[in-house]
Enzyme design. Sequence first.
Site, PDB file in Angstrom:
ATOM      1  N   ASP A   1     -47.677 -15.770 -33.297  1.00  0.00           N
ATOM      2  CA  ASP A   1     -47.099 -14.425 -33.292  1.00  0.00           C
ATOM      3  C   ASP A   1     -46.770 -14.116 -34.746  1.00  0.00           C
ATOM      4  OD1 ASP A   1     -45.430 -12.225 -33.262  1.00  0.00           O
ATOM      5  OD2 ASP A   1     -44.147 -12.949 -31.622  1.00  0.00           O
TER       6      ASP A   1
ATOM      7  N   TYR B   1     -35.659 -29.473 -32.776  1.00  0.00           N
ATOM      8  CA  TYR B   1     -35.486 -28.328 -31.899  1.00  0.00           C
ATOM      9  C   TYR B   1     -36.606 -28.320 -30.880  1.00  0.00           C
ATOM     10  CZ  TYR B   1     -36.274 -23.562 -30.379  1.00  0.00           C
ATOM     11  OH  TYR B   1     -36.529 -22.458 -29.622  1.00  0.00           O
TER      12      TYR B   1
ATOM     13  N   LYS C   1     -39.527 -23.298 -27.410  1.00  0.00           N
ATOM     14  CA  LYS C   1     -40.601 -22.797 -26.567  1.00  0.00           C
ATOM     15  C   LYS C   1     -41.676 -22.247 -27.468  1.00  0.00           C
ATOM     16  CE  LYS C   1     -37.276 -22.035 -23.132  1.00  0.00           C
ATOM     17  NZ  LYS C   1     -36.197 -22.340 -24.111  1.00  0.00           N
TER      18      LYS C   1
HETATM   19 MG    MG Z   1     -42.751 -11.725 -31.028  1.00  0.00          MG
HETATM   20 MG    MG Z   2     -45.161 -14.168 -27.742  1.00  0.00          MG
END
Ligand code: MG
Ligand code: MG
Length: 368
Positions: A14, A231, A234
């Site tokens: 992302d 950590y 996700k």
């Molecule tokens: Mg995002």
């Molecule tokens: Mg995403």
Amino acid sequence: MAAEKGTISLIKADVGGYPGHSQVHQELIKRAEECLEEAKGKGLLIDYRVMRCGDDLELLMTHRQGTNNETIHKLAWDTFLACTEVAKRLKLYGAGQDLLVDAFSGTVKGMGPGVAELEFVERPSEPFIAFMGDKTSPGAWNLPVFRIFADPFNSSGLIIDPKMHAGFTFDVLDVKKNSAITLACPEEMYDLLMFLGAYDRYMIRAIHRRADGEIAAVASTDKLSLIAGKYVGKDDPVLLVRTQAGFPAQGEVLEAFAFPHLVEGWMRGSHCGPLMPVSFHQANPTRFDGPPRVIAAGFQLAYGQLVGPVDLFDDPAYDETRRMASRIADYMRRHGPFQPHRLPLEEMEYTTMPQIMARLADRFKSLG
Ligand code: MG
Ligand code: MG
Ligand code: F6R
């Protein structure tokens, strides 16, 4: 890929959402295509496709450099950097958010992007599916992948295909201990399910066919294994699955997604909700930033060329699953900030607990 081994690499990140965390802007897709086209022109890639699921940019590449290859990973990294520049220019949301380090150092693993790579000798006909998820984590694959490769009520091939009858092995990652175990089905199924059901900690990394050791599927858990201990986050996951002729049929693989099971990763990575299988153009999480989505891109491989994709969940046969997912989403949403919709404290990606505890610690009176 004839008798020579070839590799399919699916690397995602992302690097900027639009609007918010819901989609990838067309300009980023165009930029990524330019970068990969150049690499194809130079002979580094045989072929590529740029796709997206929600706010995740997905680079599917075929080549002969093998898995975890520095040149291929650097190409993906540089492509994400180039797309980040576009995202910054358009002030897209969270530009470069998954590029966790400043400089590339040999592999994208542990640097932010998610990676799934399959290396094999291409069969006379080589169908495969690339699954891509958003607002969830690699643990989301545990239930469907178990059903595909170990549950004869899902995959009749386990009973009636001689190549599948000996079963499959499951490589399972323990993200908390950063260790992995291989378990064989059907014999070790009950042991396996003890782990897989705890999908926040144990995640399927790879599946092999027991008859000949052939790789059948691989999921993107590397980032999690490398950052485990610091950590256990996700990461919107990807999964590559080979199908047909000694592997589960395409329809057996897709069947496992007809049940919208509950997964982690919805809203602020801190809620669970149903995994909704959707067509490419419906992979736009909106409701409470979700519900979590999965798309399935079907391909035939022809000497390393990607023939496809076919948008496999673009099928009225999945309408009922989507409706059920919407009803489950209603039900889960009505819990608001209560578990099990909100995740247990230690699994939430966001928390104000330390500040609240610091402020209220004195007001707890011991009852012992
Ligand atoms: Mg995002
Ligand atoms: Mg995403
Ligand atoms: C979940 C996700 C979103 C964000 C949420 C808050 O994986 O990406 O639900 O967590 O929109 O985002 P920020 O903190 O960027 O405002």
